[in-house]
Design a protein around this motif. Structure first.
Motif, short mmCIF file in Angstrom:
data_model
loop_
_atom_site.label_atom_id
_atom_site.label_comp_id
_atom_site.label_asym_id
_atom_site.label_seq_id
_atom_site.Cartn_x
_atom_site.Cartn_y
_atom_site.Cartn_z
N ARG A 1 0.80 -1.23 0.00
CA ARG A 1 0.00 0.00 0.00
C ARG A 1 0.83 1.27 0.00
NH1 ARG A 1 -2.96 -3.80 3.12
NH2 ARG A 1 -1.96 -3.19 5.07
N TRP A 2 2.13 1.12 0.22
CA TRP A 2 3.02 2.27 0.31
C TRP A 2 4.29 2.00 -0.50
CZ3 TRP A 2 1.44 6.48 3.39
CH2 TRP A 2 0.30 6.24 4.18
N ALA A 3 4.84 3.05 -1.07
CA ALA A 3 6.16 2.97 -1.70
C ALA A 3 6.99 4.14 -1.19
CB ALA A 3 6.04 3.02 -3.22
N TYR A 4 8.22 3.84 -0.81
CA TYR A 4 9.12 4.85 -0.25
C TYR A 4 10.22 5.11 -1.28
CZ TYR A 4 11.87 7.01 3.62
OH TYR A 4 12.57 7.86 4.46
N LEU A 5 10.22 6.29 -1.86
CA LEU A 5 11.28 6.68 -2.80
C LEU A 5 12.40 7.31 -1.97
CD1 LEU A 5 9.11 8.22 -5.70
CD2 LEU A 5 10.13 5.94 -5.60
N GLU A 6 13.53 6.62 -1.93
CA GLU A 6 14.62 6.95 -1.00
C GLU A 6 15.88 7.39 -1.74
OE1 GLU A 6 16.16 7.94 1.75
OE2 GLU A 6 15.58 6.22 3.01
N ALA A 7 16.29 8.64 -1.53
CA ALA A 7 17.56 9.10 -2.11
C ALA A 7 18.73 8.82 -1.16
CB ALA A 7 17.49 10.58 -2.43
N GLY A 8 18.41 8.39 0.08
CA GLY A 8 19.45 8.08 1.06
C GLY A 8 19.61 9.19 2.06
N SER A 9 19.85 8.81 3.31
CA SER A 9 19.98 9.81 4.36
C SER A 9 21.18 10.71 4.09
CB SER A 9 20.13 9.12 5.72
OG SER A 9 20.03 10.08 6.74
N GLY A 10 20.94 12.01 4.11
CA GLY A 10 22.01 12.97 3.86
C GLY A 10 22.33 13.14 2.38
N ALA A 11 21.49 12.61 1.51
CA ALA A 11 21.75 12.69 0.06
C ALA A 11 21.95 14.14 -0.38
CB ALA A 11 20.59 12.07 -0.72
N GLU A 12 22.82 14.34 -1.36
CA GLU A 12 23.06 15.72 -1.80
C GLU A 12 21.87 16.31 -2.54
OE1 GLU A 12 26.12 14.67 -5.44
OE2 GLU A 12 26.75 14.39 -3.34
N CYS A 13 21.08 15.47 -3.20
CA CYS A 13 19.82 16.00 -3.76
C CYS A 13 18.70 14.98 -3.57
CB CYS A 13 19.98 16.38 -5.23
SG CYS A 13 20.42 15.00 -6.27
N PRO A 14 17.49 15.47 -3.34
CA PRO A 14 16.37 14.55 -3.09
C PRO A 14 15.81 13.96 -4.38
CG PRO A 14 15.64 16.83 -2.89
CD PRO A 14 17.10 16.89 -3.19
N LEU B 1 1.11 6.95 -12.39
CA LEU B 1 1.01 5.61 -12.95
C LEU B 1 0.44 4.61 -11.94
CD1 LEU B 1 1.71 3.88 -15.52
CD2 LEU B 1 3.74 3.15 -14.27
N SER B 2 0.86 4.73 -10.68
CA SER B 2 0.55 3.66 -9.72
C SER B 2 -0.58 3.96 -8.76
CB SER B 2 1.81 3.33 -8.91
OG SER B 2 2.09 4.37 -8.00
N GLY B 3 -0.74 5.22 -8.39
CA GLY B 3 -1.74 5.58 -7.39
C GLY B 3 -1.40 5.11 -5.98
N ILE B 4 -0.23 4.45 -5.82
CA ILE B 4 0.15 3.96 -4.48
C ILE B 4 0.47 5.16 -3.57
CG2 ILE B 4 2.66 3.77 -4.87
CD1 ILE B 4 2.46 0.89 -3.64
N ASN B 5 0.39 4.96 -2.27
CA ASN B 5 0.77 6.03 -1.34
C ASN B 5 2.28 6.18 -1.36
OD1 ASN B 5 -1.90 6.56 -0.11
ND2 ASN B 5 -1.68 4.43 0.57
N ILE B 6 2.74 7.37 -1.65
CA ILE B 6 4.18 7.58 -1.84
C ILE B 6 4.79 8.38 -0.70
CG2 ILE B 6 5.91 8.72 -3.31
CD1 ILE B 6 4.37 7.80 -5.72
N ILE B 7 5.86 7.82 -0.15
CA ILE B 7 6.67 8.48 0.88
C ILE B 7 7.97 8.88 0.20
CG2 ILE B 7 7.80 8.20 3.13
CD1 ILE B 7 5.88 5.86 3.69
N VAL B 8 8.43 10.10 0.46
CA VAL B 8 9.69 10.54 -0.14
C VAL B 8 10.64 10.99 0.97
CG1 VAL B 8 10.77 12.25 -1.67
CG2 VAL B 8 8.57 11.27 -2.28
N GLY B 9 11.89 10.53 0.87
CA GLY B 9 12.88 10.92 1.87
C GLY B 9 14.29 10.90 1.30
N GLY B 10 15.18 11.51 2.06
CA GLY B 10 16.59 11.58 1.68
C GLY B 10 16.92 12.93 1.08
N GLY B 11 17.69 13.73 1.82
CA GLY B 11 18.17 15.00 1.29
C GLY B 11 17.17 16.14 1.28
N ILE B 12 16.05 15.99 1.97
CA ILE B 12 15.09 17.10 2.06
C ILE B 12 15.49 17.97 3.26
CG2 ILE B 12 12.66 17.73 2.42
CD1 ILE B 12 11.95 15.05 0.98
N ARG B 13 15.79 19.23 2.98
CA ARG B 13 16.37 20.08 4.02
C ARG B 13 15.60 21.36 4.28
NH1 ARG B 13 20.54 18.01 1.08
NH2 ARG B 13 22.08 16.81 2.25
#
Ligand code: 1GP
Length: 247
Positions: free
Chosen positions: A165-178, A190-202
């Motif tokens: 039910r969820w997909a996490y798009l991960e750039a990595g902790s401390g990533a230089e760009c999200p 395309l998917s309609g899945i619940n999307i979580i985004v993380g990594g490099g968001i400052r």
């Protein structure tokens, strides 16, 4: 489950979620915990380079955090404790090693059942520049190029068809760009899945754009660790974007 239902009801009324990631190895989390209930929808607990005394830390967190759920974000099977409310039950779908796609979650499943943790089924997807971060290295990620957003979208659709039910798009902790806005947009469309985004968001501005582009939830870890007071601004930006999406 109770925790997941609560997340859906916030999504319905507020249009977006904000999660604060705390690293159990960070000795300095008390300042974050003081304010987190005011400015986040959940505390997520995890790290990819091993954790010691997770039980103790999670009990400490639960003593302070009572109004929002504490969700585990395990980097491996040692990232589980009975003292949390729920766990992201993850497959690192684009790992080159079947340990991370299926064996680790399989070994963890029995522990999760014994601990009576609520599992929240989630595809965990490593996106460029994740290979430059700890999770990309440890998880042997076949990273999705930022220039190929349709690959992320296909993984999200695949996850949905698998029943996640969820997909996490991960750039990595401390990533230089999200993860890019475009990748979020095509993945959601395309998917309609619940999307979580993380990594490099400052910044609040970046968090705002991720939600407007189609993310349902934004995660910040590193920036909050360095400056707990930024939670308020990111929270406001996420909720503003959420309200705009609901209109
Ligand atoms: C890591 O996506 C999270 O798993 C958070 O990343 O530490 O860069 O905020 P940051």
């Amino acid at each position: 489950g109770k925790v997941e239902k609560r997340l859906y009801s916030i999504l319905e009324s507020e249009g977006a979620l904000y999660f604060v990631l705390v690293d159990p190895e960070d000795r300095n989390i008390s300042q974050i915990l003081e304010k987190v209930e005011e400015y986040a929808d959940a505390v997520i607990v995890g790290g990819s380079i091993g954790v010691s005394n997770l039980d103790e830390i999670t009990r400490e967190i639960k003593k302070i955090v009572k109004d929002i759920p504490v969700i585990l974000f395990p980097g491996n099977i040692d990232g589980l404790t009975p003292y949390a409310d729920a766990v992201f039950f993850m497959s690192l779908m684009n790992s080159n090693n079947t340990y991370w796609t299926t064996l680790a979650p399989t070994l963890g499943a029995l522990i999760i059942k014994r601990y009576s943790l609520e599992p929240i089924p989630m595809a965990y997807l490593g996106v460029e520049p994740v290979r430059k971060t700890a999770v990309g290295f440890v998880g042997e990620v076949n990273e999705i190029p930022q220039r190929k957003p349709e690959i992320a979208a296909m993984y999200c659709l695949s996850a949905r068809y698998f029943g996640m039910r969820w997909a996490y798009l991960e750039a990595g902790s401390g990533a230089e760009c999200p993860v890019s806005d475009e990748m979020i947009k095509v993945s959601k469309e395309l998917s309609g899945i619940n999307i979580i985004v993380g990594g490099g968001i400052r910044t609040p501005e970046v968090a705002y754009r991720k939600i407007v582009s189609g993310a349902d939830a934004v995660v910040t870890g590193t920036v909050v660790e360095g400056n707990p007071s930024i939670m308020e601004g990111i929270w406001s930006a996420v909720k503003k974007a959420g309200r705009e999406k609901l209109r």
